[in-house]
Design a protein around this motif. Structure first.
Motif, PDB file in Angstrom:
ATOM      1  N   VAL A  25     -16.287 -72.355   8.612  1.00  0.00           N
ATOM      2  CA  VAL A  25     -16.858 -71.153   8.002  1.00  0.00           C
ATOM      3  C   VAL A  25     -18.297 -71.500   7.617  1.00  0.00           C
ATOM      4  O   VAL A  25     -18.530 -72.408   6.824  1.00  0.00           O
ATOM      5  CB  VAL A  25     -16.047 -70.729   6.760  1.00  0.00           C
ATOM      6  N   SER A  62     -21.851 -70.198   5.947  1.00  0.00           N
ATOM      7  CA  SER A  62     -22.315 -69.171   5.014  1.00  0.00           C
ATOM      8  C   SER A  62     -23.773 -69.424   4.644  1.00  0.00           C
ATOM      9  O   SER A  62     -24.219 -70.562   4.572  1.00  0.00           O
ATOM     10  CB  SER A  62     -21.439 -69.192   3.769  1.00  0.00           C
ATOM     11  N   ASP A 115     -24.898 -67.415   1.870  1.00  0.00           N
ATOM     12  CA  ASP A 115     -24.873 -66.540   0.702  1.00  0.00           C
ATOM     13  C   ASP A 115     -25.375 -67.222  -0.569  1.00  0.00           C
ATOM     14  O   ASP A 115     -25.290 -66.642  -1.641  1.00  0.00           O
ATOM     15  CB  ASP A 115     -23.447 -66.022   0.464  1.00  0.00           C
ATOM     16  N   LEU A 167     -27.036 -67.204  11.567  1.00  0.00           N
ATOM     17  CA  LEU A 167     -25.582 -67.388  11.665  1.00  0.00           C
ATOM     18  C   LEU A 167     -25.090 -67.175  13.091  1.00  0.00           C
ATOM     19  O   LEU A 167     -24.222 -67.917  13.567  1.00  0.00           O
ATOM     20  CB  LEU A 167     -24.865 -66.441  10.693  1.00  0.00           C
TER      21      LEU A 167
END
Length: 175
Positions: A61, A63, A65, A81
């Motif tokens: 995963v 990220s 953020d 991404l």
């Protein structure tokens, strides 16, 4: 080999590779952050990679953020991404965290080429451009102005040569 053994080997490799690297952070044994770019760089960004249970057979995963990335537009984040996911697909089944971090470092300029630079330094540079042609070296620095009482106190502390007496900043340990 089982997925957990692969993860343990990759974790050990990451720890040895990035030992002492201030850009790398291990959030947990299966979650890592890496800052791409220098600390003051306006085009620097942070990538977070987390491993699911079945990693490296399944994709990690990824990220962006983190609060560090708030200045980056969402379109550029998504573009980064997407490019990282292409790299993930190419390396599926192998330990790829190091590969992802290095790919991002190598392609930082390409990733961030459309990112506008919104920093205070760029504003001050545009102000400096508008000033008359006066070389920066000829500008005089202002000396700090002391009041009469401040000058007296300073003179009382120093000897006739203007130097502070020996031990003026020592601390009394025994009273």
């Amino acid at each position: 080999m089982a997925a957990n053994e692969d993860q343990e080997m990759e974790l050990e490799a990451l720890r040895s590779i990035y030992e002492g690297d201030v850009c790398f952070r291990e959030l947990s044994p299966v979650s890592f952050q890496y800052r791409i770019g220098e600390n003051g760089d306006p085009k620097a960004f942070l990538i977070e990679v987390s491993w699911p249970e079945t990693y490296p057979q399944t994709a990690p995963v990824i990220s962006m953020d983190a609060f560090f990335n708030n200045t980056i537009s969402s379109a550029i984040k998504q573009s980064i991404l997407d490019k990282l996911m292409v790299e993930v697909e190419a390396n599926l089944g192998t330990a790829m965290t190091y590969t992802l971090f290095e790919y991002a470092k190598d392609n930082k300029e390409l990733f961030m080429k459309n990112q506008p630079v919104n920093t205070v330094t760029s504003v001050s540079n545009s102000i400096a451009i508008g000033t008359p042609d006066v070389p920066a070296s000829k500008k005089k620095e202002k000396k700090e102005q002391l009041s009469k009482t401040q000058k007296r106190k300073l003179a009382d502390k120093t000897d006739n040569k203007g130097e502070l007496p020996r031990g003026w900043n020592w601390v009394d340990v025994i009273k």
